[in-house]
Motif scaffolding. Structure first.
Motif, PDB file in Angstrom:
ATOM      1  N   ALA A  99       3.689   0.472  -4.739  1.00  0.00           N
ATOM      2  CA  ALA A  99       3.716   1.774  -5.727  1.00  0.00           C
ATOM      3  C   ALA A  99       2.692   1.712  -6.665  1.00  0.00           C
ATOM      4  CB  ALA A  99       4.913   2.059  -6.313  1.00  0.00           C
ATOM      5  N   LEU A 100       2.164   2.822  -6.967  1.00  0.00           N
ATOM      6  CA  LEU A 100       1.225   2.923  -8.127  1.00  0.00           C
ATOM      7  C   LEU A 100      -0.349   1.927  -7.944  1.00  0.00           C
ATOM      8  CD1 LEU A 100       3.268   3.028 -11.219  1.00  0.00           C
ATOM      9  CD2 LEU A 100       2.425   4.803  -9.642  1.00  0.00           C
ATOM     10  N   SER A 101      -0.466   1.606  -6.744  1.00  0.00           N
ATOM     11  CA  SER A 101      -1.589   0.674  -6.305  1.00  0.00           C
ATOM     12  C   SER A 101      -2.769   1.804  -6.032  1.00  0.00           C
ATOM     13  CB  SER A 101      -1.293  -0.283  -5.226  1.00  0.00           C
ATOM     14  OG  SER A 101      -0.970   0.474  -4.070  1.00  0.00           O
ATOM     15  N   PRO A 115      -3.619  -3.053  -8.151  1.00  0.00           N
ATOM     16  CA  PRO A 115      -2.662  -2.248  -9.121  1.00  0.00           C
ATOM     17  C   PRO A 115      -3.427  -1.332 -10.182  1.00  0.00           C
ATOM     18  CG  PRO A 115      -2.287  -4.464  -9.111  1.00  0.00           C
ATOM     19  CD  PRO A 115      -3.506  -4.597  -8.547  1.00  0.00           C
ATOM     20  N   ARG A 116      -3.018  -0.352 -10.811  1.00  0.00           N
ATOM     21  CA  ARG A 116      -4.071   0.491 -11.449  1.00  0.00           C
ATOM     22  C   ARG A 116      -4.734  -0.006 -12.652  1.00  0.00           C
ATOM     23  NH1 ARG A 116      -1.257   6.725 -11.492  1.00  0.00           N
ATOM     24  NH2 ARG A 116      -1.219   6.690  -9.182  1.00  0.00           N
ATOM     25  N   PRO A 117      -3.927  -1.191 -13.259  1.00  0.00           N
ATOM     26  CA  PRO A 117      -4.894  -1.659 -14.447  1.00  0.00           C
ATOM     27  C   PRO A 117      -6.085  -2.518 -14.103  1.00  0.00           C
ATOM     28  CG  PRO A 117      -2.403  -1.951 -14.734  1.00  0.00           C
ATOM     29  CD  PRO A 117      -2.537  -1.389 -13.357  1.00  0.00           C
ATOM     30  N   ALA A 118      -5.854  -3.194 -12.587  1.00  0.00           N
ATOM     31  CA  ALA A 118      -6.944  -4.142 -12.337  1.00  0.00           C
ATOM     32  C   ALA A 118      -8.070  -2.877 -11.678  1.00  0.00           C
ATOM     33  CB  ALA A 118      -6.372  -4.829 -10.995  1.00  0.00           C
TER      34      ALA A 118
END
Length: 167
Positions: A99-101, A115-118
């Motif tokens: 999720a959220l990738s 992941p979104r931050p990365a």
């Protein structure tokens, strides 16, 4: 793609945790397709079709009646489909992408998942930008899918807002 369904048919897109080769994609699609004739929603048969797109997303399109809002498939019917999809994924050793990738094509054209931050760090470094191709699973109808596909430039997706991507 989902040729037996109209543009108004409801669509569910499931991002996958790995890229499937053609044989794996066909086997997964067939597992879901084998279940589809038994799909009902409040006792009404659901007309549906499945496909694997870009080797990385399972698509299920469905309609009961073209006149029904959201193609007429109820919550119970959606739950039944979700269980069938989960069983097919498990049978083929495939999982949903985290999720959220963010799934994107790298410079060599291979699918990657972060992941979104990365992914945000990738954007900030300039290694991803408006032209980066993402797997976009936001289409809600078969017509939306036909119009935009699942492989879209980041500038044309939700990511443009989320990551402040200038066109």
């Amino acid at each position: 793609m989902l040729d037996s369904l109209s543009d108004a048919a409801r669509l569910w897109l499931v991002p996958l945790d790995r890229t499937l080769d053609d044989a794996e994609a066909d086997a997964l699609r067939q597992s879901v397709a084998d279940w589809l004739p038994s799909w009902q929603s409040h006792g009404r048969p659901v007309r549906a079709e499945a496909a694997v797109l870009a080797g990385r997303a399972l698509a299920v399109g469905a309609v009961i009646s073209e006149a029904d809002l959201n193609a007429g498939v109820s919550g119970c019917g959606i739950d039944a489909m979700e269980h069938a999809v989960a069983a097919a994924l498990e049978a083929h050793s495939v999982e949903r992408a985290p999720a959220l990738s963010v799934l994107y094509r790298d410079a060599a054209g291979a699918w990657q998942s972060l992941p979104r931050p990365a992914f945000r760090r990738l954007v900030r470094s300039g290694d991803a930008g408006p032209e980066t191709v993402l797997l976009d699973v936001t289409a809600a109808t078969v017509g939306d899918l036909r119009d935009g596909g699942v492989e879209r430039h980041a500038r044309d997706t939700w990511a443009a807002r989320a990551f402040a991507l200038a066109a």
